[in-house]
Design a protein around this motif. Structure first.
Motif, PDB file in Angstrom:
ATOM      1  N   ALA A 543     -49.721  13.781 -49.731  1.00 20.51           N
ATOM      2  CA  ALA A 543     -47.950  13.928 -49.921  1.00 20.51           C
ATOM      3  C   ALA A 543     -48.590  14.930 -49.328  1.00 20.51           C
ATOM      4  O   ALA A 543     -49.393  15.141 -48.573  1.00 20.51           O
ATOM      5  CB  ALA A 543     -46.731  14.268 -50.972  1.00 20.51           C
ATOM      6  N   ARG A 544     -47.052  14.312 -47.877  1.00 16.37           N
ATOM      7  CA  ARG A 544     -46.809  15.511 -46.954  1.00 16.37           C
ATOM      8  C   ARG A 544     -45.305  15.692 -47.507  1.00 16.37           C
ATOM      9  O   ARG A 544     -44.280  15.096 -47.314  1.00 16.37           O
ATOM     10  CB  ARG A 544     -46.983  15.055 -45.125  1.00 16.37           C
ATOM     11  CG  ARG A 544     -48.609  14.498 -45.327  1.00 16.37           C
ATOM     12  CD  ARG A 544     -48.799  13.785 -43.919  1.00 16.37           C
ATOM     13  NE  ARG A 544     -48.057  12.154 -44.809  1.00 16.37           N
ATOM     14  CZ  ARG A 544     -46.604  11.262 -43.836  1.00 16.37           C
ATOM     15  NH1 ARG A 544     -46.431  12.168 -43.159  1.00 16.37           N
ATOM     16  NH2 ARG A 544     -46.627  10.922 -44.349  1.00 16.37           N
ATOM     17  N   ILE A 545     -45.053  17.243 -46.440  1.00 18.71           N
ATOM     18  CA  ILE A 545     -43.953  17.677 -46.800  1.00 18.71           C
ATOM     19  C   ILE A 545     -43.884  17.406 -45.765  1.00 18.71           C
ATOM     20  O   ILE A 545     -43.842  18.171 -43.894  1.00 18.71           O
ATOM     21  CB  ILE A 545     -43.905  19.134 -48.227  1.00 18.71           C
ATOM     22  CG1 ILE A 545     -44.263  19.297 -48.998  1.00 18.71           C
ATOM     23  CG2 ILE A 545     -42.424  19.783 -47.001  1.00 18.71           C
ATOM     24  CD1 ILE A 545     -44.645  20.736 -49.179  1.00 18.71           C
ATOM     25  N   LEU A 546     -42.248  16.737 -44.889  1.00 23.40           N
ATOM     26  CA  LEU A 546     -41.851  16.725 -43.658  1.00 23.40           C
ATOM     27  C   LEU A 546     -41.448  17.593 -43.639  1.00 23.40           C
ATOM     28  O   LEU A 546     -40.476  18.539 -43.869  1.00 23.40           O
ATOM     29  CB  LEU A 546     -40.692  15.313 -43.279  1.00 23.40           C
ATOM     30  CG  LEU A 546     -41.680  14.069 -43.456  1.00 23.40           C
ATOM     31  CD1 LEU A 546     -40.986  13.271 -43.728  1.00 23.40           C
ATOM     32  CD2 LEU A 546     -42.664  13.700 -42.450  1.00 23.40           C
ATOM     33  N   PRO A 547     -40.789  18.498 -42.091  1.00 30.02           N
ATOM     34  CA  PRO A 547     -40.467  19.462 -41.574  1.00 30.02           C
ATOM     35  C   PRO A 547     -38.796  19.158 -41.778  1.00 30.02           C
ATOM     36  O   PRO A 547     -38.678  17.950 -41.091  1.00 30.02           O
ATOM     37  CB  PRO A 547     -40.592  19.726 -40.085  1.00 30.02           C
ATOM     38  CG  PRO A 547     -41.927  18.695 -39.632  1.00 30.02           C
ATOM     39  CD  PRO A 547     -41.587  17.654 -40.979  1.00 30.02           C
ATOM     40  N   ALA A 548     -38.272  20.457 -41.819  1.00 32.12           N
ATOM     41  CA  ALA A 548     -36.797  19.523 -41.724  1.00 32.12           C
ATOM     42  C   ALA A 548     -36.058  20.012 -40.149  1.00 32.12           C
ATOM     43  O   ALA A 548     -36.818  20.586 -39.478  1.00 32.12           O
ATOM     44  CB  ALA A 548     -36.464  21.062 -42.663  1.00 32.12           C
ATOM     45  N   PRO A 549     -35.072  19.281 -40.209  1.00 30.35           N
ATOM     46  CA  PRO A 549     -34.239  19.115 -38.448  1.00 30.35           C
ATOM     47  C   PRO A 549     -33.971  19.775 -38.725  1.00 30.35           C
ATOM     48  O   PRO A 549     -33.500  20.984 -38.581  1.00 30.35           O
ATOM     49  CB  PRO A 549     -33.987  17.891 -38.813  1.00 30.35           C
ATOM     50  CG  PRO A 549     -33.339  17.503 -39.846  1.00 30.35           C
ATOM     51  CD  PRO A 549     -33.919  18.042 -40.360  1.00 30.35           C
ATOM     52  N   ARG A 550     -34.030  20.743 -37.017  1.00 29.53           N
ATOM     53  CA  ARG A 550     -32.603  21.826 -36.195  1.00 29.53           C
ATOM     54  C   ARG A 550     -31.283  20.548 -36.440  1.00 29.53           C
ATOM     55  O   ARG A 550     -31.055  19.678 -35.509  1.00 29.53           O
ATOM     56  CB  ARG A 550     -33.132  22.434 -35.537  1.00 29.53           C
ATOM     57  CG  ARG A 550     -32.295  23.315 -34.619  1.00 29.53           C
ATOM     58  CD  ARG A 550     -33.372  24.316 -33.286  1.00 29.53           C
ATOM     59  NE  ARG A 550     -34.187  24.927 -34.306  1.00 29.53           N
ATOM     60  CZ  ARG A 550     -34.207  26.065 -34.809  1.00 29.53           C
ATOM     61  NH1 ARG A 550     -32.447  26.783 -35.102  1.00 29.53           N
ATOM     62  NH2 ARG A 550     -35.352  26.862 -35.261  1.00 29.53           N
ATOM     63  N   LEU A 551     -30.735  21.444 -36.972  1.00 32.65           N
ATOM     64  CA  LEU A 551     -29.237  21.145 -37.000  1.00 32.65           C
ATOM     65  C   LEU A 551     -28.318  21.637 -35.863  1.00 32.65           C
ATOM     66  O   LEU A 551     -28.032  22.774 -35.771  1.00 32.65           O
ATOM     67  CB  LEU A 551     -27.874  20.897 -38.209  1.00 32.65           C
ATOM     68  CG  LEU A 551     -28.848  20.336 -39.296  1.00 32.65           C
ATOM     69  CD1 LEU A 551     -28.801  20.721 -40.478  1.00 32.65           C
ATOM     70  CD2 LEU A 551     -29.043  18.896 -38.959  1.00 32.65           C
ATOM     71  N   LYS A 552     -26.989  21.072 -34.460  1.00 30.88           N
ATOM     72  CA  LYS A 552     -26.425  21.464 -34.222  1.00 30.88           C
ATOM     73  C   LYS A 552     -25.308  21.423 -34.083  1.00 30.88           C
ATOM     74  O   LYS A 552     -24.649  21.238 -34.870  1.00 30.88           O
ATOM     75  CB  LYS A 552     -26.689  20.998 -33.129  1.00 30.88           C
ATOM     76  CG  LYS A 552     -25.300  21.305 -31.516  1.00 30.88           C
ATOM     77  CD  LYS A 552     -25.193  19.897 -30.268  1.00 30.88           C
ATOM     78  CE  LYS A 552     -24.380  21.200 -29.233  1.00 30.88           C
ATOM     79  NZ  LYS A 552     -25.438  21.997 -29.260  1.00 30.88           N
ATOM     80  N   TYR A 553     -24.514  23.241 -34.186  1.00 35.76           N
ATOM     81  CA  TYR A 553     -23.503  23.222 -34.727  1.00 35.76           C
ATOM     82  C   TYR A 553     -22.453  23.248 -32.572  1.00 35.76           C
ATOM     83  O   TYR A 553     -23.674  23.571 -32.049  1.00 35.76           O
ATOM     84  CB  TYR A 553     -22.648  24.409 -34.851  1.00 35.76           C
ATOM     85  CG  TYR A 553     -23.605  23.272 -36.706  1.00 35.76           C
ATOM     86  CD1 TYR A 553     -22.567  23.546 -37.568  1.00 35.76           C
ATOM     87  CD2 TYR A 553     -24.431  23.971 -37.037  1.00 35.76           C
ATOM     88  CE1 TYR A 553     -21.765  22.483 -39.334  1.00 35.76           C
ATOM     89  CE2 TYR A 553     -24.677  23.763 -38.471  1.00 35.76           C
ATOM     90  CZ  TYR A 553     -23.576  22.798 -39.204  1.00 35.76           C
ATOM     91  OH  TYR A 553     -23.909  22.362 -40.215  1.00 35.76           O
TER      92      TYR A 553
END
Length: 1036
Positions: A543-553
């Motif tokens: 399996a692979r663990i995908l990186p979380a995306p950066r969120l804009k505020y």
């Protein structure tokens, strides 16, 4: 038992009311600036049997896909500012419509089934828009790619091949509840079975074939041990010594304890050779050298492995249950849970695998009927008669339940309940002879059995058919063990069942392995006969663990963006990207234990009103009237209603939503009592997230979207659709199914969604209103439908015409893949062509599945770096090898952090891909989108557009007439809260049987208008407001 025709008329209750509904089609073709398109037409032991004497089936041809109509389309200038998301209803259209072929939801087939494709006739007339978030508008006229023609049938279509495996992410190993199955080297044969007289019970059919095998295995069957599906097919691991043979089989009824001679039943059984199941083709398919899964071979293997458990346990669907497989747990109201396991053979990249999972379901407790009724009503019924509502509830719960009598000593004859008498037992009489002499039930039981009925004020159970009803007093009946409860569970029962099935991943893995060893497949005589060998070790999968995306505020906040950790983040030091505005609002409190003095920072228009839950409609309408007396002269509208509800609120939530959105036209936010008393910053922030999107704001967007770095999304205008169909609860045989479609309304951010809902024929899975045509007396042929409406809305909101369509379709079982793809892709094509000639944006069609039994476990549960706080695999874990399809483009993605129990990964299967996604591009896009769900600061388990579609369809069911029958509490779950709020189609539809589908009611115009006007992006929206405590909420 009192038997004869009753002298008092027995009045069976009418079936539960339910409507069949279709939504309205959108009428005015030119109202968004488009010219009107010009369309071109186009149980017993057996005794003996007599020896034998010595005949295949056609397959349906799928219809061809309909031709695409050519339309003239011209672009329209977009509004100066984007519109807020809105869940709406479509305009009404006349009553002609084409019908898609009937389908049945979720045939839980976990092997890939190639079924008859969907219709080829043009899609139904224009659909009505459902509930969503943004209004609809036009598109411009850039030349478009002409998409390839849609295949006309499953014979000419092949799902996309896997475009390689993904590489992005941190590699790791996980375990899956798949067990390698060695392919047998046998010559499998299928035989048709005919049993006369025909019986519908699989139990009886299996008893007949079991006796036949006992008698004739060594002789007529040539020593073969066949596997039988309980219906019409029998399979062997080699040829039988005949092509057609007749047998006479005699069964004896079960001993009822009376000592009398048991009834004999004789059956004529004819077995005929039908076909050979080609295992060579299965080998080729598993090796990727054959396109189509040989379903018959897979079916044989599945039936073989089900044969022994079917004899040992209670089979239901693909699961098996027994009180011996775990402790029974009471669920309340006369029900209990039984543990069991799910089992299915699947073709995968590692070859055949057996998918095993733990499961549990509700069974009726084997209680005396009178005790069951007392539990059902949660009341002592031993000294009082029943009310009409109680009698209706008892009848619904007991209809079809099998009972045995207890007043005849050892004789335990069984009967199936057909109803309940209106009269009390003491009032019931029946004729005892042809001369008209009548006798009371009480007298009959005393004289015949010496049994004095104690509870004469209770009604009797009726058994038998309507022509010859028999009466049984409740106190002489006991419920037979082993009857699964298939009707709707109430909230408390669902909660208790979930508690029973909720297991820590380590415990679930342990129980699965124990179950595999308990089943001892190596000793299964049927598996041995057919040469099937099952491993007892879980599959290890890369399996692979995908990186979380950066969120804009918002740029004015202290934190302008954030990177989620383990699928979570919070709103500290952040401001929403775009805030909506709430200028005028009010509060209605339906919870008794919330004090009258509710403290607010921004005062409502009127002081909070305390109201009774059973007077929700009256209270809301009266308070709304009072508010408008204040706001009307100022030419203002009420922007928001906050409702405080009891924690166990039954149908109150749905009633409040229905009144607010259908009758009054106001946006509402509900809050449960326990949250009011907690009322910390986290709860307030969560409420603010929900309110913001309801009034047109956006909470966050993906940094990669704003910077145009999402492949195949941000480079060209791209619209992302989500679609789902929800079906009525079991037992609701006349209620319509509800379809919902949502679509993104901002680009490149792809965060805001508009939605449409439509009622359609009962348990119809194809979405009928995606595209519709109808004849207008003045304008001629008019086109409309959900897809068309949402494309127009996208153009109006963004100023761009979508050049790509990504369509996430929820709720489709594998047996319906071809049918749904052919029908719905065709509808998408026609909707696009109706806007502009040759307008055919490239389409990627992806099915999202959550109702599967694949579970992924950490390779080492003790490694804190490979599990989250709940013990589950980390969010972003993706698997596209070994347990996935041998050749097609699919993957499992666990995009969320577990909270309790074992996480279920979502399964994504690409059925059509003109955009040529790579594995990395689609997996990353899907995972990143799961971080944009508007109602919480967590990544969610399925891609948001599909999630929103499910919520929209769930919400729309509240808009139908309130259910006056007692079918249990309405689950006040997540229905419709979020960036969608509803609309429905109100045109009448015809069900397959010809009955009209009751339309959904129209949303109040003011809801639509309000969402549009408030939807312009304002930064400052909710000021600090408090409920029950002085807690400041940060500005957005």
């Amino acid at each position: 038992m009192a038997s004869r025709r009753p002298t008092h008329h027995h009045h069976p209750e009418a079936p539960d009311p339910g409507g069949r509904g279709r939504g309205r089609a959108h009428g005015r073709a030119g109202r968004h600036g488009y010219p009107q398109p010009q369309h071109q037409q186009g149980r017993g032991r057996a005794r003996g049997a007599s020896p034998p004497q010595q005949q295949q089936r056609p397959s349906p041809t799928p219809p061809a896909a309909g031709q695409r109509a050519q339309h003239h389309y011209s672009g329209v200038t977009a509004s100066s500012s984007p519109l807020a998301p809105e869940l709406r209803q479509a305009m009404e259209a006349p009553r002609q419509r084409a019908q898609p072929p009937p389908t049945h939801k979720h045939t839980h087939t976990h092997t890939h089934t190639h079924t008859q494709p969907g219709p080829s006739q043009p899609p139904p007339p224009t659909p009505p828009p459902p509930q969503g978030q943004v209004p609809v508008q036009p598109v411009d006229t850039t030349p478009q790619h002409i998409a390839p023609a849609i295949p006309s049938s499953s014979k000419s279509i092949r799902f996309p091949l896997r475009p390689g495996k993904g590489t992005i992410g941190t590699r790791c190993m996980v375990k899956a509840n798949h067990f390698f199955a060695e392919l047998p080297n046998k010559d499998l044969h299928q035989y048709d079975v005919s049993i006369t007289p025909e019986v519908t019970s699989r139990v009886v059919n299996r008893a007949v074939i079991k006796e036949l095998v006992n008698l004739y295995k060594a002789s007529y069957l040539g020593g073969r041990l066949p596997a039988y599906d309980g219906r019409k097919s029998l399979y062997t691991s080699g040829p039988l010594p005949f092509t057609s043979q007749e047998f006479q089989i005699t069964l004896l009824d079960d001993d009822d304890g009376s000592g009398s001679e048991r009834r004999q039943r004789t059956f004529r059984v004819v077995i005929k050779f039908a076909a050979r199941a080609d295992l060579h083709r299965l080998e080729l398919f598993l090796a990727g050298r054959h396109a189509e899964a040989p379903q018959e071979a897979l079916q044989v293997l599945d039936i073989v492995l089900r044969e022994l458990p079917s004899a040992r346990y209670a089979p239901f669907g693909r699961s098996f249950f027994s009180p011996d497989l775990g402790r029974r747990q009471p669920l309340g109201e006369g029900l209990e849970s039984w543990r069991g396991f799910y089992q299915s053979i699947r073709p995968t990249q590692m070859g055949l695998s057996l998918n095993i999972d733990m499961s549990a379901t509700a069974f009726i407790e084997p209680l005396p009927v009178i005790d069951f009724v007392a539990q059902l009503l949660n009341s002592d019924i031993h000294s009082r008669p029943l009310s009409d509502a109680e009698r209706v509830k008892i009848k619904k719960a007991l209809r079809g339940v099998k009972v045995e009598v207890t007043h005849r000593g050892n004789m335990r004859r069984k009967y199936r309940i057909s109803g309940l008498t209106i009269q009390a037992t003491r009032e019931l009489t029946f004729p005892v002879d042809e001369g008209g002499t009548v006798k009371s039930v009480v007298q009959y039981f005393q004289e015949t059995y010496g049994f004095a009925i104690q509870h004469t004020y209770l009604p009797c159970l009726t058994v038998g058919n309507q022509q010859r009803l028999n009466y049984l007093p409740m106190e002489v009946c006991k419920i037979v063990e082993g009857q699964r409860y298939s009707k709707r569970l109430n909230q408390n029962q669902i909660r208790a069942l979930l508690e029973e099935t909720c297991q820590h991943p380590r415990d679930r893995e342990r129980d699965i392995i124990k179950m595999v060893k308990h089943n001892a497949y190596q000793d299964d005589p049927y598996a041995k006969e057919f040469g099937i060998k099952i491993s007892d070790r879980l599959a290890s999968v890369e399996a692979r663990i995908l990186p979380a995306p950066r969120l804009k505020y918002n740029e004015t906040g202290r934190e302008k963006d954030c990177l989620p950790r383990v699928g979570q983040w919070n709103m500290m030091n952040k401001k929403m990207v775009n805030g909506g505005k709430v200028r005028s609002w009010m509060c209605v409190n339906f919870a008794r234990n919330v004090q009258e003095s509710v403290d607010f920072a921004l005062e409502p228009i009127l002081p909070p009103l305390n109201a009774r839950p059973d007077q929700v409609e009256r209270a809301l309408k009266a308070r709304y009237h009072d508010a408008m007396n204040v706001l009307g002269p100022q030419r203002r509208e009420l922007d928001l209603l906050i409702g405080i509800l009891p924690d166990n609120n039954g149908s109150l939530y749905g009633d409040l939503k229905r009144v607010c959105e259908i009758d009054l036209g106001i946006v509402s936010q509900c809050c449960c009592t326990k949250q009011v008393f907690k009322m910390n910053k986290q709860i307030l922030a969560n409420l603010a997230l929900k309110i913001n999107v309801k009034v047109g704001g956006r909470n966050t967007v993906l940094v990669d979207a704003v910077s145009r770095r999402i492949p195949l999304v941000t480079d060209r205008p791209t619209i992302i659709f989500g679609a789902d169909v929800t079906h009525p609860h079991p037992g609701e045989d006349s209620s319509p199914s509800i379809a919902a479609v949502v679509a993104s309304q901002d680009w490149p951010e792809v965060t805001k969604y508009a939605g449409l809902v439509s009622a359609q024929a009962h348990r119809q899975e194809l979405i009928e209103d995606l595209y519709k045509l109808w004849q207008d007396p003045q304008r001629g042929t008019v086109s409309g439908g959900m897809i068309r409406e949402l494309l127009i809305s996208f153009k109006r909101s963004t100023g761009e015409k979508p050049q790509r369509i990504i369509f996430y379709r929820d709720g489709v079982s594998e047996g319906q893949f071809y049918q749904v793809l052919l029908y719905e892709l065709n509808a998408i094509r026609k909707a696009c062509a109706s806007l502009e000639a040759n307008y055919q944006p490239k389409v990627t069609f992806i099915v999202v599945q959550k109702r599967h039994h694949t579970r992924l476990f950490a390779h080492n549960h003790s490694d804190q770096n490979s599990v989250d706080r709940s013990g589950n695999i980390l969010p972003g874990t993706v698997v596209d090898s070994k347990i996935c399809h041998p050749t097609e483009f699919d993957f499992y993605l666990c995009s969320h952090a577990g909270i309790k129990g074992t996480s279920r990964p979502a399964h994504y299967h690409v059925l059509w891909d003109e955009n040529n996604f790579t594995a990395d591009a689609l997996q990353t896009l899907t995972n990143n989108l799961c971080y944009t769900y508007a109602r919480c600061t967590r990544s969610v388990s399925i891609v948001p557009p599909a999630y929103y579609a499910h919520l929209a369809a769930f919400r729309a069911r509240f808009y139908m007439e309130p259910d006056t029958s007692d079918s249990g509490s309405v689950v006040s779950g997540p229905g419709g809260r979020g960036p969608l709020s509803g609309s429905s189609t109100s045109r009448s539809t015809r069900a397959p049987g010809g009955a009209a589908v009751k339309p959904l009611p129209a949303l109040k115009d003011s809801v639509k208008r309000k969402v549009v006007t408030i939807g312009l992006y304002f930064k400052l929206h909710l000021r600090n407001w408090r409920l029950g405590a002085v807690v400041q909420l940060h500005q957005c």
